[in-house]
Write an enzyme that holds these catalytic residues in place. Sequence first.
Site, PDB file in Angstrom:
ATOM      1  N   ARG A 109       0.806  -1.214   0.000  1.00  0.00           N
ATOM      2  CA  ARG A 109       0.000   0.000   0.000  1.00  0.00           C
ATOM      3  C   ARG A 109       0.843   1.268   0.000  1.00  0.00           C
ATOM      4  NH1 ARG A 109      -4.055   0.520  -2.368  1.00  0.00           N
ATOM      5  NH2 ARG A 109      -2.872   2.239  -3.273  1.00  0.00           N
ATOM      6  N   LYS A 144       1.821  25.033  -3.101  1.00  0.00           N
ATOM      7  CA  LYS A 144       0.617  24.319  -2.657  1.00  0.00           C
ATOM      8  C   LYS A 144       0.847  22.818  -2.811  1.00  0.00           C
ATOM      9  CE  LYS A 144      -2.319  28.208  -3.939  1.00  0.00           C
ATOM     10  NZ  LYS A 144      -3.381  28.704  -4.842  1.00  0.00           N
ATOM     11  N   LYS A 176       4.137  39.700  -1.934  1.00  0.00           N
ATOM     12  CA  LYS A 176       2.722  39.488  -2.168  1.00  0.00           C
ATOM     13  C   LYS A 176       1.899  40.604  -1.523  1.00  0.00           C
ATOM     14  CE  LYS A 176       1.150  35.253  -2.037  1.00  0.00           C
ATOM     15  NZ  LYS A 176       0.885  34.982  -3.470  1.00  0.00           N
ATOM     16  N   GLU A 211       4.046  40.621  -6.815  1.00  0.00           N
ATOM     17  CA  GLU A 211       2.651  40.380  -7.193  1.00  0.00           C
ATOM     18  C   GLU A 211       1.897  41.699  -7.333  1.00  0.00           C
ATOM     19  OE1 GLU A 211      -0.064  37.293  -5.189  1.00  0.00           O
ATOM     20  OE2 GLU A 211      -0.682  39.196  -4.273  1.00  0.00           O
ATOM     21  N   ASP A 233      -1.947  38.615 -10.553  1.00  0.00           N
ATOM     22  CA  ASP A 233      -2.796  37.769  -9.717  1.00  0.00           C
ATOM     23  C   ASP A 233      -4.275  37.943 -10.036  1.00  0.00           C
ATOM     24  OD1 ASP A 233      -3.245  35.945  -7.539  1.00  0.00           O
ATOM     25  OD2 ASP A 233      -3.933  37.658  -6.362  1.00  0.00           O
TER      26      ASP A 233
END
Length: 302
Positions: A109, A144, A176, A211, A233
Amino acid sequence: MVKTFPPYEDLRDLIQLAKREDLGGDDVTSRLLVEENQIGVGTLIQKEVGIPCGLPMVEMICRTYDERLRVEQIPGFHMEVIEGRFSDARTTPLLRIRGPMRSLLSAERVILNFLQHLSGVATQTHRYVKRVAGTGAKIFDTRKTLPGFRLLEKYAVRAGGGHNHRMGLHDGLLVKDNHIAGMPLKEFAGYLTKVVATSRGENISRLIEVEVENLEQLREVLKVEGIDVILLDNMDCPSMESAIAMRTSAWAGRKSRPLFEASGGITLDTVRTVALTGVERIAVGAITHSATALDISLEIEG
């Protein structure tokens, strides 16, 4: 193989964690149903069109469970050839594992969990790369990723023909919206000029990305020298086309210019339209966080 597979030393803890949570202290079923000295052979088979990825992990996992488990190449399907290569066959043998049956069944597994996920990431990336073929745009991943899986998932992205964004917060500067929340627009250019100078002073080769959320912010950022990438963005395509025109005008006659990276909710249905705006980079979180596992099985011979 595609680039270099992460070394065992970097994956040891992750493999041990996977073994611990699955095996615990005992595989009750295998112990009660399988003779201790029984030897078995299992063949890993890809049962779905896509890209097999993560095959070097099989030997690492087998070693962790039982040193007596041996990974064997299948004639005509050498690992260095099939790893990271798209297969449109409905059934493709990948590798064979031989050794104590109890250990083979216990490791099954965990082996499949890694292979199915990484192959899914590589295959999903491949789909996006195919969609933008001929446009000049490249597909990039993001941060992510599943905790602990970043090295592996970013390898899988490369296997699928994509490109890696920064590995983590340590190896790139990305300004950002939350970093400059509340800052007046008129102060953008001056502030970023200082940030760029400081970063270059620390590391001249460090990637610098900023950004922007709208064309007003972009206009200010385009005044700053030394930025490598500007992230557009959640902009719609008409706005990105306007951004391309603004860059052309602002940087006319200069040898270099910042690249544009589109990001935010980009799907397989929209990625080509985004690429046709003229952006050079497209960041897609879905290639890692939403990739569907590829169907791979381990078929055991007694």
